[in-house]
Design an enzyme around this catalytic site. Structure first.
Site, PDB file in Angstrom:
ATOM      1  N   LYS A  73       0.854  -1.199   0.000  1.00  0.00           N
ATOM      2  CA  LYS A  73       0.000   0.000   0.000  1.00  0.00           C
ATOM      3  C   LYS A  73       0.889   1.249   0.000  1.00  0.00           C
ATOM      4  O   LYS A  73       1.905   1.294   0.707  1.00  0.00           O
ATOM      5  CB  LYS A  73      -0.867  -0.041   1.277  1.00  0.00           C
ATOM      6  CG  LYS A  73      -1.603   1.250   1.608  1.00  0.00           C
ATOM      7  CD  LYS A  73      -2.871   1.386   0.821  1.00  0.00           C
ATOM      8  CE  LYS A  73      -3.610   2.689   1.140  1.00  0.00           C
ATOM      9  NZ  LYS A  73      -4.466   3.105   0.008  1.00  0.00           N
TER      10      LYS A  73
ATOM     11  N   ASN B 225     -13.363   3.137  -4.035  1.00  0.00           N
ATOM     12  CA  ASN B 225     -12.785   3.384  -2.715  1.00  0.00           C
ATOM     13  C   ASN B 225     -12.408   4.842  -2.587  1.00  0.00           C
ATOM     14  O   ASN B 225     -12.032   5.495  -3.562  1.00  0.00           O
ATOM     15  CB  ASN B 225     -11.550   2.491  -2.492  1.00  0.00           C
ATOM     16  CG  ASN B 225     -10.297   3.080  -3.098  1.00  0.00           C
ATOM     17  OD1 ASN B 225      -9.650   3.934  -2.515  1.00  0.00           O
ATOM     18  ND2 ASN B 225      -9.951   2.640  -4.318  1.00  0.00           N
TER      19      ASN B 225
ATOM     20  N   ILE C 209     -10.306   5.555   0.274  1.00  0.00           N
ATOM     21  CA  ILE C 209      -9.535   5.247   1.489  1.00  0.00           C
ATOM     22  C   ILE C 209      -8.762   6.475   1.981  1.00  0.00           C
ATOM     23  O   ILE C 209      -8.745   6.777   3.170  1.00  0.00           O
ATOM     24  CB  ILE C 209      -8.551   4.082   1.226  1.00  0.00           C
ATOM     25  CG1 ILE C 209      -9.288   2.827   0.721  1.00  0.00           C
ATOM     26  CG2 ILE C 209      -7.724   3.768   2.479  1.00  0.00           C
ATOM     27  CD1 ILE C 209     -10.246   2.192   1.681  1.00  0.00           C
ATOM     28  N   GLY C 210      -8.129   7.169   1.055  1.00  0.00           N
ATOM     29  CA  GLY C 210      -7.401   8.377   1.454  1.00  0.00           C
ATOM     30  C   GLY C 210      -6.068   8.090   2.107  1.00  0.00           C
ATOM     31  O   GLY C 210      -5.686   8.731   3.103  1.00  0.00           O
ATOM     32  N   LEU C 211      -5.353   7.089   1.537  1.00  0.00           N
ATOM     33  CA  LEU C 211      -3.974   6.837   1.956  1.00  0.00           C
ATOM     34  C   LEU C 211      -3.817   6.527   3.433  1.00  0.00           C
ATOM     35  O   LEU C 211      -2.958   7.093   4.113  1.00  0.00           O
ATOM     36  CB  LEU C 211      -3.082   8.010   1.541  1.00  0.00           C
ATOM     37  CG  LEU C 211      -2.582   7.923   0.104  1.00  0.00           C
ATOM     38  CD1 LEU C 211      -2.323   9.291  -0.470  1.00  0.00           C
ATOM     39  CD2 LEU C 211      -1.310   7.082   0.029  1.00  0.00           C
TER      40      LEU C 211
ATOM     41  N   CYS D 143      -2.867   9.037  -6.834  1.00  0.00           N
ATOM     42  CA  CYS D 143      -3.932   8.713  -5.888  1.00  0.00           C
ATOM     43  C   CYS D 143      -5.117   9.657  -6.111  1.00  0.00           C
ATOM     44  O   CYS D 143      -4.948  10.875  -6.072  1.00  0.00           O
ATOM     45  CB  CYS D 143      -3.478   8.837  -4.443  1.00  0.00           C
ATOM     46  SG  CYS D 143      -4.891   8.595  -3.332  1.00  0.00           S
TER      47      CYS D 143
ATOM     48  N   ILE E 230      -2.880   0.885 -14.672  1.00  0.00           N
ATOM     49  CA  ILE E 230      -3.360   2.196 -14.311  1.00  0.00           C
ATOM     50  C   ILE E 230      -3.807   2.218 -12.852  1.00  0.00           C
ATOM     51  O   ILE E 230      -4.105   1.171 -12.286  1.00  0.00           O
ATOM     52  CB  ILE E 230      -4.598   2.610 -15.190  1.00  0.00           C
ATOM     53  CG1 ILE E 230      -5.650   1.507 -15.114  1.00  0.00           C
ATOM     54  CG2 ILE E 230      -4.188   2.909 -16.622  1.00  0.00           C
ATOM     55  CD1 ILE E 230      -6.972   1.808 -15.778  1.00  0.00           C
ATOM     56  N   ASN E 231      -3.886   3.402 -12.280  1.00  0.00           N
ATOM     57  CA  ASN E 231      -4.533   3.574 -10.982  1.00  0.00           C
ATOM     58  C   ASN E 231      -6.052   3.523 -11.223  1.00  0.00           C
ATOM     59  O   ASN E 231      -6.507   3.318 -12.347  1.00  0.00           O
ATOM     60  CB  ASN E 231      -4.106   4.911 -10.352  1.00  0.00           C
ATOM     61  CG  ASN E 231      -4.171   4.869  -8.826  1.00  0.00           C
ATOM     62  OD1 ASN E 231      -5.104   4.307  -8.240  1.00  0.00           O
ATOM     63  ND2 ASN E 231      -3.189   5.458  -8.165  1.00  0.00           N
TER      64      ASN E 231
ATOM     65  N   GLY F 125      -5.362  -3.510 -13.595  1.00  0.00           N
ATOM     66  CA  GLY F 125      -6.716  -3.024 -13.835  1.00  0.00           C
ATOM     67  C   GLY F 125      -7.662  -4.171 -14.164  1.00  0.00           C
ATOM     68  O   GLY F 125      -7.656  -4.690 -15.283  1.00  0.00           O
TER      69      GLY F 125
HETATM   70  O1  RRO Z   1      -5.618   5.341  -0.530  1.00  0.00           O
HETATM   71  C1  RRO Z   1      -6.394   5.567  -1.477  1.00  0.00           C
HETATM   72  O2  RRO Z   1      -7.463   6.137  -1.324  1.00  0.00           O
HETATM   73  C2  RRO Z   1      -6.058   5.185  -2.856  1.00  0.00           C
HETATM   74  C3  RRO Z   1      -4.824   5.365  -3.429  1.00  0.00           C
HETATM   75 BR1  RRO Z   1      -3.371   5.980  -2.485  1.00  0.00          BR
HETATM   76  C4  RRO Z   1      -4.637   5.103  -4.814  1.00  0.00           C
HETATM   77  O3  RRO Z   1      -3.573   5.283  -5.395  1.00  0.00           O
HETATM   78  N1  RRO Z   1      -5.700   4.655  -5.508  1.00  0.00           N
HETATM   79  C5  RRO Z   1      -6.892   4.449  -4.948  1.00  0.00           C
HETATM   80  O4  RRO Z   1      -7.821   4.033  -5.621  1.00  0.00           O
HETATM   81  N2  RRO Z   1      -7.072   4.729  -3.615  1.00  0.00           N
END
Ligand code: RRO
Length: 315
Positions: A44, A68, A70-72, A132, A195-196, A253
């Site tokens: 992560k 998501n 999540i916000g790191l 992100c 990809i992200n 992906g």
């Molecule tokens: O932590 C996240 O919310 C997050 C990250 Br860092 C990212 O690169 N991609 C994503 O979908 N969530």
């Protein structure tokens, strides 16, 4: 022969990896299979300080994918190098830590701290997450801007030994992914991860409000596989045409099966990450590896490297 050369003598036994964010530091997945069986383990994204991430709800399921915000969430780089990385090293995993920052200086600090780790020998490369979607759009500020992306990549490159390749993780939410890819490679990226997640939103129709605490979120899973295939194909094509220096692409992906993985590989990926699929099936990364291996044998490929980019036709 399934081996993959990431450059600088970093050769992986096979092309399968976890995708960042879906398997944290590896301990959970290790209860289901030996994480050292994978080509590499991607952790992560870690930032300088510990973070609790965004408030809940921060996950939403849709019929074709997951969102998501999540916000790191993460332990911060000091705890990561103290605990998570040594643990991964102790089980024999090859590690591709993912790093993030809200400024180029933070990225550089995280990279420098990583380098100083006593378990650094387990690191086969570093994924630089400039994409992100969930931190007040800072991530996408990097990923959508060739100059900002290049600055982060150049600074991170300076912090790490020359024989540790760095991979820039790109966002699909850009109008021309080849120009971002070109900027990253020219700034010193030794490879690209594509990809992200794709920006999306789910609305709770009982509350008549966006469902996620972060309002928007990153969409992952089967829905984004064609987007990943397209992005990988475009960048590989730009490399074939000499518009971008040739570097390895790590594809990610919506991969759930060996055939899905083969699609990304045929588009141009030299390695494949499995993310969202691990939530339904924690063994998905190794299962995909075995399915891909069987498929390659069935198709008569003797070397994995022969199938990379095969959908582009003969050079
Ligand atoms: O932590 C996240 O919310 C997050 C990250 Br860092 C990212 O690169 N991609 C994503 O979908 N969530």
């Amino acid at each position: 022969d399934l081996s993959v050369d990431l450059g600088f003598g970093k050769v992986l036994p096979n092309p399968l990896m976890t995708a960042s964010g879906c398997a944290a530091n590896g301990a959970e997945l290790h209860r289901f299979f030996d994480v050292s069986e994978l080509g590499a383990f991607v952790t992560k994204s870690v930032m300088a300080d510990p973070r609790s991430g965004r408030g809940t709800p921060r996950m939403a399921e849709t019929p074709s994918g997951m969102l998501n915000s999540i916000g790191l969430q993460g332990p911060g780089i000091a705890a990561f190098v103290d605990t998570d990385l040594p643990w991964l090293a102790s089980v024999g995993a090859r590690v591709l830590p993912s790093i993030a920052g809200s400024s180029s200086t933070e990225f550089a600090h995280v990279a420098a701290t990583l380098r100083a780790s006593r378990a650094f020998e387990a690191v086969v490369g570093v994924e630089v997450n400039i994409s992100c979607p969930n931190v007040a759009n800072r991530g996408l500020v990097f990923a959508c801007d060739p100059g900002a992306s290049a600055k982060v990549i150049a600074l991170v490159r300076e912090q790490l030994p020359r024989d540790v390749p760095i991979f820039a993780k790109l966002s699909p939410d850009v109008t021309d992914i080849t120009s971002i890819a070109a900027a990253c490679v020219k700034a010193g990226a030794d490879g690209l991860t594509m990809i992200n997640t794709l920006l999306g939103m789910v609305i709770d129709t009982d509350l008549m409000r966006p469902h996620l605490g972060g309002i928007t979120g990153g969409l992952s899973g089967p829905a984004i596989r064609p987007v990943a295939v397209r992005a990988i194909w475009q960048v590989r094509q730009a490399m074939a045409e000499g518009r971008i220096p040739v570097v390895p692409i790590i594809g990610v992906g919506g991969v759930r099966t060996g055939r899905d993985a083969l699609e990304l590989v045929a588009a141009g990926a030299s390695a494949v990450q499995v993310g969202t699929a691990t939530f339904n099936d924690p063994t998905a990364p190794v299962r995909v590896l075995h399915e891909l291996t069987d498929l390659l044998v069935e198709k008569g490929y003797r070397r994995f490297s022969d199938v990379v980019g095969a959908a582009h036709g003969s050079p």
